[in-house]
Design a protein around this motif. Structure first.
Motif, short mmCIF file in Angstrom:
data_model
loop_
_atom_site.label_atom_id
_atom_site.label_comp_id
_atom_site.label_asym_id
_atom_site.label_seq_id
_atom_site.Cartn_x
_atom_site.Cartn_y
_atom_site.Cartn_z
N ASN A 66 0.83 -1.20 0.00
CA ASN A 66 0.00 0.00 0.00
C ASN A 66 0.87 1.25 0.00
OD1 ASN A 66 -2.06 1.85 0.16
ND2 ASN A 66 -2.49 1.47 2.31
N SER A 71 -1.01 1.46 -4.12
CA SER A 71 -1.87 2.18 -3.18
C SER A 71 -3.34 1.88 -3.39
CB SER A 71 -1.66 3.69 -3.34
OG SER A 71 -0.36 4.06 -2.98
N VAL A 72 -4.04 1.79 -2.27
CA VAL A 72 -5.49 1.68 -2.34
C VAL A 72 -6.05 3.09 -2.49
CG1 VAL A 72 -5.60 -0.46 -1.03
CG2 VAL A 72 -5.73 1.71 0.18
N ARG A 157 -9.15 -3.90 0.75
CA ARG A 157 -8.58 -3.37 1.99
C ARG A 157 -8.75 -4.34 3.15
NH1 ARG A 157 -8.73 2.80 3.35
NH2 ARG A 157 -8.18 3.64 1.35
N TRP A 160 -5.92 -6.78 2.97
CA TRP A 160 -4.70 -6.14 2.51
C TRP A 160 -3.76 -5.87 3.67
CZ3 TRP A 160 -3.02 -6.08 -2.19
CH2 TRP A 160 -2.02 -5.19 -2.58
N HIS A 162 -2.29 -3.34 5.70
CA HIS A 162 -2.68 -1.96 5.96
C HIS A 162 -1.46 -1.13 6.35
CE1 HIS A 162 -6.50 -3.64 5.57
NE2 HIS A 162 -6.76 -3.90 6.82
N THR A 182 2.80 5.84 2.09
CA THR A 182 1.51 5.15 2.16
C THR A 182 0.55 5.71 1.12
OG1 THR A 182 -0.20 4.34 3.67
CG2 THR A 182 0.44 6.65 3.90
#
Length: 184
Positions: A66, A71-72, A157, A160, A162, A182
């Motif tokens: 991430n 990246s989300v 997410r 994932w 985090h 991030t």
């Protein structure tokens, strides 16, 4: 004083057991590559801050974590990235927050630290600064995801890694540096 050069990296907190096997293997390889390249810089250039920045750049480029390409998105469907770096030798820091479209925010944070009187640039101002310094928009992370993609992203997410990626280093000159990156 002489120190033993060392670099440590992390790929984020969270439940690694829920990650698909292919993603986990890719993430682990990115972490190994980041440590290897960071150590090469420490041995060659003896620069803790350069080692940290390049290690994090590798993690951002992996697409498995991430940060950067992996990246989300935020709740509106955009990838907004944050990164910060600290140079223990010069007692200086630089950061960017909510920057869109720039694949390697850690490198922009380095520019903020080295070339401005600021500690942090945010959003559109951070993006304009990056573009003025020769960074390019990466269309893979510069598009708004549609509602379907957002629901997939929310599901992603929950399974994932985090949080942030990061690195810390000590050079043979005993200089220190730390950084993090991030997304979402």
């Amino acid at each position: 004083m002489v120190c033993k050069p060392i670099i440590m990296v992390h790929g984020g907190a969270g439940s690694w057991s829920k990650i698909p096997k292919e993603t986990k293997i890719s993430a682990q390889q990115a972490l190994k590559d980041a440590v290897t390249f960071g150590m090469e810089i420490l041995k060659r250039e003896k620069s803790a801050v350069e080692a940290v920045a390049e290690a994090i750049r590798i993690l951002e480029d992996s697409g498995s974590l991430n940060a950067g390409l992996g990246s989300v998105t935020n709740s509106e469907g955009y990838m907004e990235l944050d990164a910060g770096i600290m140079d223990g030798k010069k007692m200086d820091a630089g950061a960017v927050a909510a920057i869109r479209g720039i694949r390697n925010p850690i490198l922009v944070a380095m520019k903020v630290m080295r070339e401005t009187p600021h500690v942090i640039l945010v959003g559109e101002g951070a993006q304009k600064f990056a573009l003025s310094k020769g960074f390019k928009i990466d269309e893979r992370i510069n598009v708004k995801k549609d509602v379907k993609d957002i629901s997939i992203n929310i599901e992603k997410r929950s399974n994932w890694i985090h949080d942030t990626v990061g690195a810390i280093a000590i050079s043979s000159d005993c200089d220190t540096a730390a950084g993090a990156s991030t997304g979402g």
